[in-house]
Design a protein around this motif. Structure first.
Motif, PDB file in Angstrom:
ATOM      1  N   PHE A 206       0.726  -1.181   0.375  1.00 30.21           N
ATOM      2  CA  PHE A 206      -0.183  -0.123   0.054  1.00 30.21           C
ATOM      3  C   PHE A 206       0.676   1.182  -0.149  1.00 30.21           C
ATOM      4  CE2 PHE A 206      -1.855   3.281   2.547  1.00 30.21           C
ATOM      5  CZ  PHE A 206      -2.980   3.877   1.883  1.00 30.21           C
ATOM      6  N   LEU A 210       1.027   3.842  -2.989  1.00 34.51           N
ATOM      7  CA  LEU A 210       0.645   4.997  -2.955  1.00 34.51           C
ATOM      8  C   LEU A 210       1.817   6.203  -3.458  1.00 34.51           C
ATOM      9  CD1 LEU A 210      -1.820   6.982  -2.055  1.00 34.51           C
ATOM     10  CD2 LEU A 210      -0.925   6.596   0.048  1.00 34.51           C
ATOM     11  N   SER A 334      -4.783   3.053  -3.287  1.00 34.55           N
ATOM     12  CA  SER A 334      -3.605   3.863  -3.598  1.00 34.55           C
ATOM     13  C   SER A 334      -4.125   4.665  -4.674  1.00 34.55           C
ATOM     14  CB  SER A 334      -2.441   2.948  -4.049  1.00 34.55           C
ATOM     15  OG  SER A 334      -2.014   2.224  -2.918  1.00 34.55           O
TER      16      SER A 334
END
Length: 391
Positions: A206, A210, A334
Motif C-alpha cells: 500500500f 501510494l 492507492s
C-alpha cells in the motif's frame, strides 16, 4: 496493450481536464472515481477467476475496457469523461488476472522472476505510450480515446484466439467434481486478511504503490507548474527517459534480482524510490527531474514488480486468485487516494510539499518491512516452505 494504453492516457488526461476548466483539486477526484470502483472489482474478478477460470474473466474485463475507451473517445464534456472512467474502472483489473495466470503456470520458486518480467511491459509502455499520446493528443480527447480503444480491441482479440485456460481448478472432470464437493468461496473473499503475512505484505504494498501513483499521476501537473511544460514536451520527456529505463530494465535489473534475490531486491527498490522522492523536495532544474524519473523507474522494477512474486509465495495455489485480487484492491485504494493527494499538493504554493509527502509515504513501506513474518504461516502454506521470501 493495456499498459501502453494507460501510459498513453495517464500523463495527458489531467492536462485535458485542466483545459476543460476543472480545478486542480477536482482533477484528483475525477481521476479517483475510476480506481475507486477498481477497488471492489479487483477482489471480485480475482475470486471469480478462481471459480470460473482466468480466460473468461479476462475476456470480460478486456471487453469492458474497450467500451470505456470508446465512450472516452466521443466525450464532449466532463460528465461523459466521468462515465467512461466509471465503465473502465469496473473492468480495469486485466493486469492482475495476467499475473494470476503466470502464478498458475510457473513453479513457486520461479514466480518472483517471471512475474517481475511483467514489469518490462510497464517500461515498454512508458517508452512508447507517452510518445503515441503526444502524437494523438493533437486530436484532443477523441484521439487519445480512439487509440486506446484500438489497443483494447487488439488485446481482446489476442486473448480470445491465443489464451488457454490456466486455472487448475477448472481443468479436468475429477477436479471439477472435487470442487462441487467443497464449499464454494464467496465472490468477495477477504479470508487472507485474517492472516499476518498477507496483511503485512499488503500493507507494505500500500505505501509503495501510494507513493508511486502520487508521483505518476501528478508528474505532468508538476512539470507544467514548475517548468511550464507543454503536452508535447511532457510526451518527449517521458519517451526519452523511457528509452533509458528500458536499457536499465534489460541490462541491470535482471542481474540485480539474480544477485540479491527477491527479498533484498524488494528492500533495495524501497530505498531507491524513497531517495529519489527526497531529492524531489530540493529540485530546481529540469535535468534533475529526468534523473529522478530514471531512479524511480528502476526502484519500481525492484519493488512493485518483485512484490507480486513475493506475494504469490506466501499463499497456496488455490488462494492465488484471491491474493492477487486483494493486491489489486490495495493498488486501487492507492489509485483512489493518489490523484486527490497529488493534485492538492501541486495546488499548494511551495512545490517542495509534493516531494516531501511522496517521500514520507514511500518511507512507510520501509518501516512496515521491519515487522517480521510469521514462520508458522509459511509452513502452513506448504509448497512455499523452501522458498519463503522474508524469513
Amino acid at each position: 496493450m493495456d499498459i501502453i494504453g494507460l501510459s498513453i492516457l495517464s500523463p495527458f488526461l489531467p492536462r485535458f481536464l485542466l483545459d476543460f476548466g476543472v480545478a486542480l483539486p477536482q482533477i484528483g477526484i475525477l481521476l479517483s472515481v475510476n480506481v475507486f470502483l477498481g477497488f471492489f472489482s479487483g477482489i471480485i474478478w480475482g475470486t471469480l477467476s478462481d471459480r470460473f477460470g482466468r480466460r473468461p474473466i479476462l475476456l470480460i474485463c478486456r471487453l469492458g475496457t474497450l467500451i470505456g475507451y470508446l465512450i472516452l473517445a466521443f466525450s464532449t464534456n466532463v460528465t461523459m469523461i466521468l462515465i467512461s472512467r466509471i465503465v473502465d474502472g469496473i473492468f480495469s483489473r486485466n493486469i492482475q488476472i495476467v499475473l494470476t495466470i503466470i502464478g498458475d503456470t510457473v513453479p513457486s520458486d520461479q514466480r518472483g522472476k517471471e512475474m517481475s518480467k511483467a514489469g518490462a511491459a510497464w517500461i515498454v509502455g512508458g517508452l512508447v505510450g507517452p510518445g503515441i499520446g503526444a502524437l494523438f493528443s493533437g486530436f484532443g480527447i477523441f484521439g487519445l480515446g480512439l487509440i486506446n480503444a484500438v489497443l483494447a480491441g487488439t488485446a481482446f482479440l489476442i486473448t480470445f484466439f491465443t489464451l488457454k485456460e490456466s486455472n487448475p481448478s477448472t481443468l479436468g472432470k475429477q477436479i471439477k467434481m472435487d470442487m462441487l464437493k467443497q464449499k464454494r468461496k464467496p465472490v468477495m473473499s477477504l479470508g487472507l486478511l485474517k492472516r499476518h503475512n498477507p496483511r503485512l505484505l499488503l500493507g507494505q504494498s500500500f505505501f509503495n504503490t501510494l507513493s508511486h501513483f502520487i508521483f505518476l499521476f501528478s508528474l505532468s501537473l508538476f512539470v507544467t507548474k514548475q517548468f511550464d511544460f507543454s503536452i508535447a514536451q511532457i510526451g518527449t520527456m517521458l519517451t526519452l527517459t523511457g528509452m533509458v529505463n528500458l536499457l536499465v530494465r534489460i541490462f541491470i535489473f535482471p542481474s540485480t534480482l539474480r544477485r540479491l534475490g527477491d527479498k533484498k531486491t524488494l528492500v533495495f527498490g524501497f530505498y531507491l524510490r524513497s531517495a529519489a522522492f527526497v531529492w524531489l523536495i530540493f529540485i530546481s532544474h529540469v535535468w534533475e527531474f529526468y534523473i529522478i524519473l530514471v531512479i524511480v523507474s528502476f526502484g519500481t522494477s525492484c519493488s512493485m514488480d518483485v512484490m507480486s512474486g513475493v506475494m504469490s509465495k506466501i499463499v497456496k495455489k488455490k488462494e492465488l486468485g484471491e491474493m492477487i485480487g486483494l493486491s489489486a484492491a490495495v493498488e486501487s485504494i492507492s489509485l483512489v487516494l493518489a490523484p486527490i493527494i497529488g493534485s492538492y499538493l501541486i495546488s499548494l504554493s511551495n512545490p517542495a510539499y509534493f516531494g516531501l509527502a511522496t517521500a514520507a509515504v514511500s518511507i512507510g513501506s520501509i518501516l512496515v518491512g521491519l515487522i517480521p513474518m510469521q514462520k508458522d504461516e509459511l509452513i502452513h502454506s506448504g509448497e512455499i516452505l523452501k522458498t519463503a521470501p522474508l524469513d
